[in-house]
Design an enzyme around this catalytic site. Structure first.
Site, PDB file in Angstrom:
ATOM      1  N   LYS A 111       0.814  -1.218   0.000  1.00  0.00           N
ATOM      2  CA  LYS A 111       0.000   0.000   0.000  1.00  0.00           C
ATOM      3  C   LYS A 111       0.847   1.268   0.000  1.00  0.00           C
ATOM      4  O   LYS A 111       0.428   2.292  -0.548  1.00  0.00           O
ATOM      5  CB  LYS A 111      -0.980   0.005   1.188  1.00  0.00           C
ATOM      6  CG  LYS A 111      -2.069  -1.057   1.032  1.00  0.00           C
ATOM      7  CD  LYS A 111      -3.300  -0.792   1.878  1.00  0.00           C
ATOM      8  CE  LYS A 111      -4.397  -1.781   1.519  1.00  0.00           C
ATOM      9  NZ  LYS A 111      -5.589  -1.679   2.333  1.00  0.00           N
ATOM     10  N   LYS A 192      -6.146  -9.902  -6.131  1.00  0.00           N
ATOM     11  CA  LYS A 192      -7.366 -10.179  -5.369  1.00  0.00           C
ATOM     12  C   LYS A 192      -8.476  -9.175  -5.670  1.00  0.00           C
ATOM     13  O   LYS A 192      -8.208  -8.024  -6.013  1.00  0.00           O
ATOM     14  CB  LYS A 192      -7.057 -10.272  -3.862  1.00  0.00           C
ATOM     15  CG  LYS A 192      -7.048  -8.977  -3.115  1.00  0.00           C
ATOM     16  CD  LYS A 192      -7.149  -9.231  -1.601  1.00  0.00           C
ATOM     17  CE  LYS A 192      -7.349  -7.904  -0.895  1.00  0.00           C
ATOM     18  NZ  LYS A 192      -7.770  -7.981   0.474  1.00  0.00           N
ATOM     19  N   LYS A 195     -12.245  -4.287  -2.376  1.00  0.00           N
ATOM     20  CA  LYS A 195     -13.359  -3.332  -2.421  1.00  0.00           C
ATOM     21  C   LYS A 195     -12.912  -1.924  -2.782  1.00  0.00           C
ATOM     22  O   LYS A 195     -13.691  -1.129  -3.257  1.00  0.00           O
ATOM     23  CB  LYS A 195     -14.170  -3.369  -1.127  1.00  0.00           C
ATOM     24  CG  LYS A 195     -13.499  -2.847   0.112  1.00  0.00           C
ATOM     25  CD  LYS A 195     -14.511  -2.785   1.230  1.00  0.00           C
ATOM     26  CE  LYS A 195     -14.090  -3.570   2.446  1.00  0.00           C
ATOM     27  NZ  LYS A 195     -12.792  -3.204   3.011  1.00  0.00           N
TER      28      LYS A 195
HETATM   29  P1  ATP Z   1      -9.297  -2.757   0.741  1.00  0.00           P
HETATM   30  O1  ATP Z   1      -9.524  -2.753  -0.744  1.00  0.00           O
HETATM   31  O2  ATP Z   1      -9.743  -1.497   1.412  1.00  0.00           O
HETATM   32  O3  ATP Z   1      -7.939  -3.213   1.135  1.00  0.00           O
HETATM   33  P2  ATP Z   1     -10.423  -5.352   1.030  1.00  0.00           P
HETATM   34  O4  ATP Z   1     -11.514  -5.641   0.063  1.00  0.00           O
HETATM   35  O5  ATP Z   1      -9.100  -5.946   0.741  1.00  0.00           O
HETATM   36  O6  ATP Z   1     -10.320  -3.826   1.270  1.00  0.00           O
HETATM   37  P3  ATP Z   1     -10.524  -5.629   3.894  1.00  0.00           P
HETATM   38  O7  ATP Z   1     -11.422  -4.697   4.592  1.00  0.00           O
HETATM   39  O8  ATP Z   1      -9.060  -5.357   3.923  1.00  0.00           O
HETATM   40  O9  ATP Z   1     -10.987  -5.816   2.386  1.00  0.00           O
HETATM   41  O10 ATP Z   1     -10.763  -7.086   4.405  1.00  0.00           O
HETATM   42  C1  ATP Z   1     -11.901  -7.562   5.043  1.00  0.00           C
HETATM   43  C2  ATP Z   1     -11.816  -9.049   5.166  1.00  0.00           C
HETATM   44  O11 ATP Z   1     -12.128  -9.643   3.916  1.00  0.00           O
HETATM   45  C3  ATP Z   1     -10.453  -9.593   5.567  1.00  0.00           C
HETATM   46  O12 ATP Z   1     -10.616 -10.687   6.440  1.00  0.00           O
HETATM   47  C4  ATP Z   1      -9.855 -10.020   4.272  1.00  0.00           C
HETATM   48  O13 ATP Z   1      -8.890 -11.018   4.426  1.00  0.00           O
HETATM   49  C5  ATP Z   1     -11.082 -10.515   3.534  1.00  0.00           C
HETATM   50  N1  ATP Z   1     -10.928 -10.372   2.101  1.00  0.00           N
HETATM   51  C6  ATP Z   1     -10.726  -9.217   1.431  1.00  0.00           C
HETATM   52  N2  ATP Z   1     -10.657  -9.431   0.120  1.00  0.00           N
HETATM   53  C7  ATP Z   1     -10.818 -10.769  -0.047  1.00  0.00           C
HETATM   54  C8  ATP Z   1     -10.836 -11.635  -1.179  1.00  0.00           C
HETATM   55  N3  ATP Z   1     -10.674 -11.154  -2.391  1.00  0.00           N
HETATM   56  N4  ATP Z   1     -11.029 -12.953  -0.991  1.00  0.00           N
HETATM   57  C9  ATP Z   1     -11.197 -13.443   0.255  1.00  0.00           C
HETATM   58  N5  ATP Z   1     -11.191 -12.694   1.370  1.00  0.00           N
HETATM   59  C10 ATP Z   1     -11.000 -11.379   1.228  1.00  0.00           C
END
Ligand code: ATP
Ligand code: LTN
Length: 326
Positions: A111, A192, A195
Site C-alpha cells: 500500500k 485479489k 473493495k
Molecule cells: P481494501 O480494498 O480497502 O484493502 P479489502 O476488500 O481488501 O479492502 P478488507 O477490509 O481489507 O478488504 O478485508 C476484510 C476481510 O475480507 C479480511 O478478512 C480479508 O482477508 C477478507 N478479504 C478481502 N478481500 C478478499 C478476497 N478477495 N477474498 C477473500 N477474502 C477477502
C-alpha cells in the site's frame, strides 16, 4: 466458551471476496463461539477517505453484516472508533513493537508503494489491529489469507509483552477459511478482488444489481483450454470461478470438475452466475429492510457498552503493569 473476533474496513462497498473470505465464515462460527464483529473505521482512515462517504459506508457495512446472516443475538457488534480503548491500547503496544517488524509487513509494503505520501497510520496499522484483538482475549481471528501475517505479528507482540510485564494477553490464532480462499479479480485473476479497487468489471459488489453480477461473471477472463479444471497457476480465471462456486455451494473441486465435465465455459459461467445471484439477491432483500429500519442503533449501543467495559479493564491492567500514571 472460546472467542472469535473479526473486523472489516468501511473502505467501499463490500465485495463477494469480503463476503466469502470474512463474513460467511462468521455466520458459521457464531453458533459455536462467543463472537465479536466490528467495523474497522479507524483502520480505514490510514488512507484518505471522504468523510461523507465514510459515514455512509459504515452504516452500509453494518446493515450488510446483518443481511448476510450475522445474528445480533449471537454476536457483539460495534464500531471501532466508538471504543476509545482500542487506540489507547494500541499506543502502549506501539511502544513494545519494533520498527523493523512493521517494515516487514507485506500489506504496508504494497500500500505504501501506491502513494508516496502515505500516512504514519498506514505503517502502525497492524498494531491497532493487535489492540483490537488483544483487548478481548480472543482465541481465533477469522481472516482472509492476506491478513494472516498481521495476526502472527499480534501473537509476537502479545508474547513479548507477556514476557516483559507478566501474563496479560491470550495469544490468538488466525483462522483461515478452509480452502484459504482468496477471491480474485474476475478480469485480472492474479490480483485479489478488493473493495477499494477501481476496475469495476472485475469486482462483484454485494449490492450490485443481479443483471450486473451476471454480466460480470459472463465476462470473466478464462483460457483457451475449455475444460473446467482447478489449476490456480495456469488456469487462474477458471479456478477463481471454481472457488466462488465452491464457497457458495459447498461442493469440492473434484465434484465441480465432474459436474461440468462435458460443459463449455459459457455453461459453467451461467451456473456460477445462477448460484451467486441467488445468494446475493436474498441478502439484498434483507439489506434494504435493515438500512431503512432502526434496529442498528440499538445493536450498536449494546455492543459498545459491552466492549468498552472489557477493553477498559485490559487498558488499565496494561498501564498499571507498565508503570504509567499514579
Ligand atoms: P481494501 O480494498 O480497502 O484493502 P479489502 O476488500 O481488501 O479492502 P478488507 O477490509 O481489507 O478488504 O478485508 C476484510 C476481510 O475480507 C479480511 O478478512 C480479508 O482477508 C477478507 N478479504 C478481502 N478481500 C478478499 C478476497 N478477495 N477474498 C477473500 N477474502 C477477502
Ligand atoms: N486489517 C483487517 C481489518 C481488521 C481486523 C482487525 C481483522 C482490523 N482489525 C482485527 C481482524 C481482527 C482487514 O483489513 N481486513
Amino acid at each position: 466458551m472460546k472467542k472469535v473476533l473479526t473486523g472489516l474496513q468501511p473502505t467501499g462497498e463490500i465485495t463477494l471476496g469480503n463476503y466469502i473470505g470474512a463474513i460467511k465464515p462468521m455466520t458459521k462460527l457464531q453458533d459455536e463461539y462467543d463472537s465479536y464483529l466490528f467495523v474497522a473505521d479507524m483502520h480505514s482512515i490510514t488512507v484518505a477517505q471522504n468523510p461523507k462517504e465514510l459515514r455512509n459506508n459504515i452504516k452500509k457495512l453494518l446493515a450488510l453484516y446483518l443481511a448476510c446472516g450475522i445474528d445480533p443475538n449471537k454476536n457483539t457488534i460495534y464500531i471501532q472508533s466508538e471504543n476509545e480503548y482500542h487506540t489507547n491500547i494500541s499506543w502502549l503496544l506501539e511502544c513494545t513493537t519494533y520498527f523493523g517488524e512493521l517494515s516487514r509487513m507485506t500489506q504496508f509494503k504494497d500500500k505504501s508503494k501506491k502513494n508516496a505520501n502515505f500516512s504514519c497510520g498506514l505503517f502502525t496499522y497492524p498494531v491497532l489491529m493487535a489492540a483490537d484483538i488483544l483487548a478481548y482475549d480472543i482465541d481465533y481471528v477469522p481472516v482472509g489469507i492476506d491478513q494472516k501475517q498481521h495476526v502472527e505479528l499480534t501473537r509476537d507482540i502479545a508474547d513479548r509483552f507477556n514476557k516483559k510485564y507478566g501474563d496479560t494477553f491470550k495469544l490468538p490464532e488466525p483462522l483461515i477459511s478452509e480452502s484459504g480462499t482468496k477471491i480474485m479479480d474476475l478480469t485480472d485473476p492474479i490480483h485479489k478482488m478488493s473493495k477499494s479497487g477501481d476496475n469495476e468489471k472485475g469486482i462483484i459488489r454485494m449490492l450490485d444489481e443481479p443483471e450486473v453480477i451476471r454480466k460480470k461473471i459472463m465476462g470473466a477472463v478464462t483460457d483457451s483450454e475449455a475444460t473446467v479444471k482447478f489449476d490456480m497457476e495456469n488456469k487462474s480465471g477458471v479456478s477463481n470461478l471454481m472457488n466462488i462456486y465452491s464457497a457458495i455451494t459447498g461442493k469440492t473441486n473434484e465434484e465441480i470438475e465432474k459436474e461440468f465435465e462435458n460443459c463449455n465455459y459459457g455453461e459453467f459461467k451461467r451456473s456460477v452466475a445462477d448460484v451467486v445471484v441467488a445468494e446475493i439477491s436474498a441478502i439484498q432483500e434483507k439489506y434494504y429492510k435493515i438500512i431503512n429500519g432502526n434496529e442498528l442503533d440499538e445493536i450498536l449501543d449494546k455492543g459498545i457498552n459491552i466492549t468498552r467495559k472489557i477493553a477498559k479493564e485490559k487498558y488499565e491492567d496494561m498501564k498499571n503493569k507498565m508503570g504509567l500514571g499514579r
